[in-house]
Motif scaffolding. Sequence first.
Motif, PDB file in Angstrom:
ATOM      1  N   MET A 147     -11.223 -15.650   9.880  1.00  0.00           N
ATOM      2  CA  MET A 147      -9.893 -15.218  10.314  1.00  0.00           C
ATOM      3  C   MET A 147      -8.850 -15.894   9.439  1.00  0.00           C
ATOM      4  SD  MET A 147      -6.806 -15.158  11.915  1.00  0.00           S
ATOM      5  CE  MET A 147      -6.505 -16.617  12.929  1.00  0.00           C
ATOM      6  N   GLN A 148      -7.930 -15.103   8.929  1.00  0.00           N
ATOM      7  CA  GLN A 148      -6.842 -15.627   8.112  1.00  0.00           C
ATOM      8  C   GLN A 148      -5.550 -14.938   8.507  1.00  0.00           C
ATOM      9  OE1 GLN A 148      -6.697 -18.099   5.614  1.00  0.00           O
ATOM     10  NE2 GLN A 148      -4.519 -17.740   5.954  1.00  0.00           N
ATOM     11  N   ASP A 149      -4.593 -15.721   8.981  1.00  0.00           N
ATOM     12  CA  ASP A 149      -3.260 -15.180   9.261  1.00  0.00           C
ATOM     13  C   ASP A 149      -2.492 -15.165   7.947  1.00  0.00           C
ATOM     14  OD1 ASP A 149      -0.555 -14.728  10.055  1.00  0.00           O
ATOM     15  OD2 ASP A 149      -1.024 -15.472  12.052  1.00  0.00           O
ATOM     16  N   THR A 150      -2.056 -13.991   7.538  1.00  0.00           N
ATOM     17  CA  THR A 150      -1.379 -13.873   6.243  1.00  0.00           C
ATOM     18  C   THR A 150       0.045 -14.414   6.273  1.00  0.00           C
ATOM     19  OG1 THR A 150      -0.445 -11.677   6.676  1.00  0.00           O
ATOM     20  CG2 THR A 150      -2.707 -11.776   5.811  1.00  0.00           C
ATOM     21  N   GLY A 151       0.619 -14.537   7.477  1.00  0.00           N
ATOM     22  CA  GLY A 151       2.009 -14.957   7.584  1.00  0.00           C
ATOM     23  C   GLY A 151       3.001 -13.837   7.322  1.00  0.00           C
ATOM     24  N   ILE A 152       2.502 -12.638   7.032  1.00  0.00           N
ATOM     25  CA  ILE A 152       3.378 -11.482   6.765  1.00  0.00           C
ATOM     26  C   ILE A 152       3.767 -10.852   8.102  1.00  0.00           C
ATOM     27  CG2 ILE A 152       3.555  -9.235   5.627  1.00  0.00           C
ATOM     28  CD1 ILE A 152       1.243 -10.187   3.779  1.00  0.00           C
ATOM     29  N   VAL A 153       5.044 -10.877   8.439  1.00  0.00           N
ATOM     30  CA  VAL A 153       5.508 -10.269   9.681  1.00  0.00           C
ATOM     31  C   VAL A 153       5.253  -8.770   9.627  1.00  0.00           C
ATOM     32  CG1 VAL A 153       7.529  -9.859  11.156  1.00  0.00           C
ATOM     33  CG2 VAL A 153       7.230 -12.072  10.008  1.00  0.00           C
ATOM     34  N   ASP A 154       4.837  -8.189  10.767  1.00  0.00           N
ATOM     35  CA  ASP A 154       4.443  -6.777  10.746  1.00  0.00           C
ATOM     36  C   ASP A 154       5.551  -5.863  10.231  1.00  0.00           C
ATOM     37  OD1 ASP A 154       6.041  -7.116  13.001  1.00  0.00           O
ATOM     38  OD2 ASP A 154       4.561  -6.372  14.431  1.00  0.00           O
ATOM     39  N   ALA A 155       6.808  -6.146  10.600  1.00  0.00           N
ATOM     40  CA  ALA A 155       7.910  -5.318  10.108  1.00  0.00           C
ATOM     41  C   ALA A 155       8.030  -5.413   8.587  1.00  0.00           C
ATOM     42  CB  ALA A 155       9.220  -5.740  10.771  1.00  0.00           C
ATOM     43  N   GLU A 156       7.793  -6.606   8.033  1.00  0.00           N
ATOM     44  CA  GLU A 156       7.840  -6.768   6.583  1.00  0.00           C
ATOM     45  C   GLU A 156       6.695  -6.001   5.911  1.00  0.00           C
ATOM     46  OE1 GLU A 156       7.704 -10.941   5.964  1.00  0.00           O
ATOM     47  OE2 GLU A 156       9.739 -11.303   6.714  1.00  0.00           O
ATOM     48  N   ALA A 157       5.552  -5.945   6.579  1.00  0.00           N
ATOM     49  CA  ALA A 157       4.424  -5.175   6.034  1.00  0.00           C
ATOM     50  C   ALA A 157       4.786  -3.704   5.939  1.00  0.00           C
ATOM     51  CB  ALA A 157       3.198  -5.364   6.926  1.00  0.00           C
ATOM     52  N   LEU A 158       5.500  -3.198   6.944  1.00  0.00           N
ATOM     53  CA  LEU A 158       5.902  -1.794   6.915  1.00  0.00           C
ATOM     54  C   LEU A 158       6.923  -1.536   5.811  1.00  0.00           C
ATOM     55  CD1 LEU A 158       4.558  -1.950   9.837  1.00  0.00           C
ATOM     56  CD2 LEU A 158       6.036  -0.029  10.353  1.00  0.00           C
ATOM     57  N   ILE A 159       7.840  -2.479   5.611  1.00  0.00           N
ATOM     58  CA  ILE A 159       8.831  -2.337   4.538  1.00  0.00           C
ATOM     59  C   ILE A 159       8.136  -2.320   3.175  1.00  0.00           C
ATOM     60  CG2 ILE A 159      10.755  -3.469   3.360  1.00  0.00           C
ATOM     61  CD1 ILE A 159      11.632  -4.519   6.111  1.00  0.00           C
ATOM     62  N   SER A 160       7.174  -3.229   2.986  1.00  0.00           N
ATOM     63  CA  SER A 160       6.451  -3.278   1.705  1.00  0.00           C
ATOM     64  C   SER A 160       5.690  -1.984   1.462  1.00  0.00           C
ATOM     65  CB  SER A 160       5.472  -4.459   1.704  1.00  0.00           C
ATOM     66  OG  SER A 160       6.169  -5.686   1.789  1.00  0.00           O
ATOM     67  N   TYR A 161       5.098  -1.460   2.522  1.00  0.00           N
ATOM     68  CA  TYR A 161       4.332  -0.218   2.354  1.00  0.00           C
ATOM     69  C   TYR A 161       5.253   0.951   2.016  1.00  0.00           C
ATOM     70  CZ  TYR A 161       1.179   3.668   3.321  1.00  0.00           C
ATOM     71  OH  TYR A 161       0.436   4.814   3.207  1.00  0.00           O
ATOM     72  N   VAL A 162       6.406   1.026   2.673  1.00  0.00           N
ATOM     73  CA  VAL A 162       7.369   2.093   2.358  1.00  0.00           C
ATOM     74  C   VAL A 162       7.843   1.956   0.917  1.00  0.00           C
ATOM     75  CG1 VAL A 162       9.624   3.066   2.888  1.00  0.00           C
ATOM     76  CG2 VAL A 162       8.116   2.401   4.737  1.00  0.00           C
ATOM     77  N   ASP A 163       8.090   0.727   0.495  1.00  0.00           N
ATOM     78  CA  ASP A 163       8.503   0.500  -0.898  1.00  0.00           C
ATOM     79  C   ASP A 163       7.454   1.031  -1.865  1.00  0.00           C
ATOM     80  OD1 ASP A 163      10.845  -0.661  -0.103  1.00  0.00           O
ATOM     81  OD2 ASP A 163      10.171  -2.728  -0.375  1.00  0.00           O
ATOM     82  N   SER A 164       6.174   0.857  -1.519  1.00  0.00           N
ATOM     83  CA  SER A 164       5.107   1.342  -2.396  1.00  0.00           C
ATOM     84  C   SER A 164       5.065   2.864  -2.454  1.00  0.00           C
ATOM     85  CB  SER A 164       3.742   0.809  -1.924  1.00  0.00           C
ATOM     86  OG  SER A 164       3.293   1.506  -0.773  1.00  0.00           O
ATOM     87  N   LEU A 165       5.694   3.502  -1.451  1.00  0.00           N
ATOM     88  CA  LEU A 165       5.782   4.970  -1.417  1.00  0.00           C
ATOM     89  C   LEU A 165       7.085   5.476  -2.027  1.00  0.00           C
ATOM     90  CD1 LEU A 165       4.498   5.592   2.237  1.00  0.00           C
ATOM     91  CD2 LEU A 165       3.168   5.666   0.120  1.00  0.00           C
ATOM     92  N   GLY A 166       7.831   4.569  -2.645  1.00  0.00           N
ATOM     93  CA  GLY A 166       9.100   4.955  -3.247  1.00  0.00           C
ATOM     94  C   GLY A 166      10.236   5.029  -2.242  1.00  0.00           C
ATOM     95  N   GLY A 167      10.058   4.381  -1.090  1.00  0.00           N
ATOM     96  CA  GLY A 167      11.129   4.336  -0.088  1.00  0.00           C
ATOM     97  C   GLY A 167      11.236   5.585   0.762  1.00  0.00           C
ATOM     98  N   VAL A 168      10.283   6.498   0.623  1.00  0.00           N
ATOM     99  CA  VAL A 168      10.338   7.766   1.369  1.00  0.00           C
ATOM    100  C   VAL A 168       9.003   8.020   2.074  1.00  0.00           C
ATOM    101  CG1 VAL A 168      10.644  10.264   1.219  1.00  0.00           C
ATOM    102  CG2 VAL A 168      11.993   8.744  -0.264  1.00  0.00           C
ATOM    103  N   ILE A 169       9.081   8.299   3.371  1.00  0.00           N
ATOM    104  CA  ILE A 169       7.914   8.751   4.127  1.00  0.00           C
ATOM    105  C   ILE A 169       7.959  10.268   4.105  1.00  0.00           C
ATOM    106  CG2 ILE A 169       6.714   8.693   6.347  1.00  0.00           C
ATOM    107  CD1 ILE A 169       8.285   6.081   6.938  1.00  0.00           C
ATOM    108  N   ASP A 170       7.036  10.879   3.372  1.00  0.00           N
ATOM    109  CA  ASP A 170       7.144  12.327   3.138  1.00  0.00           C
ATOM    110  C   ASP A 170       6.230  13.125   4.058  1.00  0.00           C
ATOM    111  OD1 ASP A 170       4.594  12.082   2.098  1.00  0.00           O
ATOM    112  OD2 ASP A 170       5.239  12.185   0.008  1.00  0.00           O
ATOM    113  N   GLU A 171       6.016  14.389   3.705  1.00  0.00           N
ATOM    114  CA  GLU A 171       5.260  15.313   4.546  1.00  0.00           C
ATOM    115  C   GLU A 171       3.793  14.924   4.680  1.00  0.00           C
ATOM    116  OE1 GLU A 171       7.386  16.106   2.256  1.00  0.00           O
ATOM    117  OE2 GLU A 171       8.925  17.328   3.247  1.00  0.00           O
ATOM    118  N   THR A 172       3.341  13.939   3.904  1.00  0.00           N
ATOM    119  CA  THR A 172       1.977  13.449   4.070  1.00  0.00           C
ATOM    120  C   THR A 172       1.737  13.019   5.512  1.00  0.00           C
ATOM    121  OG1 THR A 172       1.977  12.643   1.792  1.00  0.00           O
ATOM    122  CG2 THR A 172       0.282  11.752   3.267  1.00  0.00           C
TER     123      THR A 172
END
Length: 634
Positions: free
Chosen positions: A508-533
């Motif tokens: 078990m390893q706690d990454t220290g990444i707050v869940d909201a920050e994880a969502l922001i990072s993931y959206v950034d990887s999508l170019g800031g847009v959640i599309d029709e996917t």
Amino acid sequence: MKHGKLWSAVLSAAMVMGTTVPILAADMDGKLVVIHTNDIHGYYATAEESVGIAGVAALKDYYEAQGADVVLLDAGDFSQGTTLVNHSNGLKAAEYLAAADYDAVSLGNHEFDFGFEALKDTAAVLKAADIPIIDANVLKKGTDTPYFEANTIVETDGMKVGIFGLDTAETRTKSSPSSVKDLTFLDGQEMFDCAQAQVDALEAEGCDYIIALTHLGVDEESTGRRSTDLAEAVDGIDLIVDGHSHTVMDGGQMVGDTMIVSTGSYLANVGTVVVDKATGEETAKLISAADYAANYGTYDENLAKMVAADQAEVDGYYSQVFATTKVDLNGEKDPGVRTEETNLGDFTADAYLYAGREYVKEQGLDISVDVALSNGGGIRASVPAGEITMNDLYTVFPYGNTVALVTITGEQLLEVLEASTFCTPTAIGGFPQIAGAEYTVNTAVPYENGAQYPDSTYYAPANPGSRVTITSIGGKPFDPKANYTVAVNSFQAEGGDTYYVLTQGSYMQDTGIVDAEALISYVDSLGGVIDETYAEPQGRIKIVSEPVENPETTVPEETTEPEKPVEPEVEAPKTEAEVPATKLYTVVAGDSLWKIAQKELGNGSKWTQIYETNKKQISNPNRIYVGQELVINQ
């Protein structure tokens, strides 16, 4: 009893302006009015769909101005839900309750969401305002002593009102275990015995009217600890002011001689119970936000300004737009993230999986993150198409959990999924939204409880894999013996909800990444847009109801009894250590692989051995047939 300021002058002005006065307030001499709220969840601002705390305070003043004795109570979950209160870890909620002059509160499970130290800060604010927290069944661990107060007594003219509190034992698993580790929650019969003792003690003090202020709810999943169960089990309770299940009870619900009331949630309604002191007659009524605006129309000015100032500060902090979604993201409860796969559930699980994999790369760890699970109860709202602000994000994901990585076996993963869907299609906060894998739940298969998980209200499944089938992981066949690393939030990793098995992982390893920050990072990887996917759910979870074959459908009509098992002709072993004993087992009605393993091998969890040995004739481990012969290696 505490008394709010009189406002006869305001009342007179309202009459001159033609404001309609409530019927129940026509003549309030000799009346006790219990004003009650529950599950406010941070909705303290007055709005079209919320009375707001300024309306609650004004309503108390209104009835007192009519000559009534007023008791103002809240049944829990007042300190978490919107950024207005989450930003201060619930402290602002306590300040609003203090300013509104509440007489007592019970805690809800969400009061523990920011950790026990934050709750103690909230309790200190309430204590300074002479507002007791009453929860008779919440004890200091290892003692019989309530951690907070057990009860309080309110003296009125001609009536002595006794109030005791109870909080649901589900708090043990609906909040992070670390937040409740120093507490014991009496549950079931122990809670009922505690409640009866409270009633007896308050009656001995000369109380004429007994109120139970509870956060128990009436949901089916809470059977055995609901407010309705309490009313049936305990004598002498006149009124139960309840919360937890967000149930709207206009007019109240009678169980025997006990009235149960609940307003719903979010201050969409404020509840009133008018008690005639002479006759004991009770009249319950809910006042909606629209009714209040039309027929009462007054709001406490100081409280309104206080909330508005805090809201402006919070809005300034959270107003930044960080992404855009082209589709509506479904975070509704039921049907929704607690009952089925949704697009927001997919997106959340994808974000956890992305964050976990990025963390492993950055840290140079020699592991692969295979799966991500997000409990549906951790998703608190939907996201409409359009711009997404930080306020939106922290309203949907308010808890501040971090992303954790846990390595478990395939068998343990199967148990997690089985336990977390035990009541599907009925809603459950633990319902697992998933990324990196696919699974099916067959609701036609009866669920059986195994042993109760430690310090939990939930149980291990007796037959993991009886209802749930893991179709694939990473596009490959599921292997119950393999190790899988799963990305989850810290609440799940600590064993919250139905996820106890995650505490038994090999890593078990706690990454220290707050869940909201994880969502922001993931959206950034999508170019800031959640599309029709993400327009629709991805098809990772299938909920089916396929009847299990029984003797009538699987055995030829002329066959009345299954054939007796035939001993296989096997070469005699040279030694017992070299060749295991083997027999043929003939399946009978009611069998499952788990039951056969329990009967023949002494351990139901060894069903996978039988499955592996007989794979050529068992295409689906959930389907075996009467008369089928299975090889058992003992």
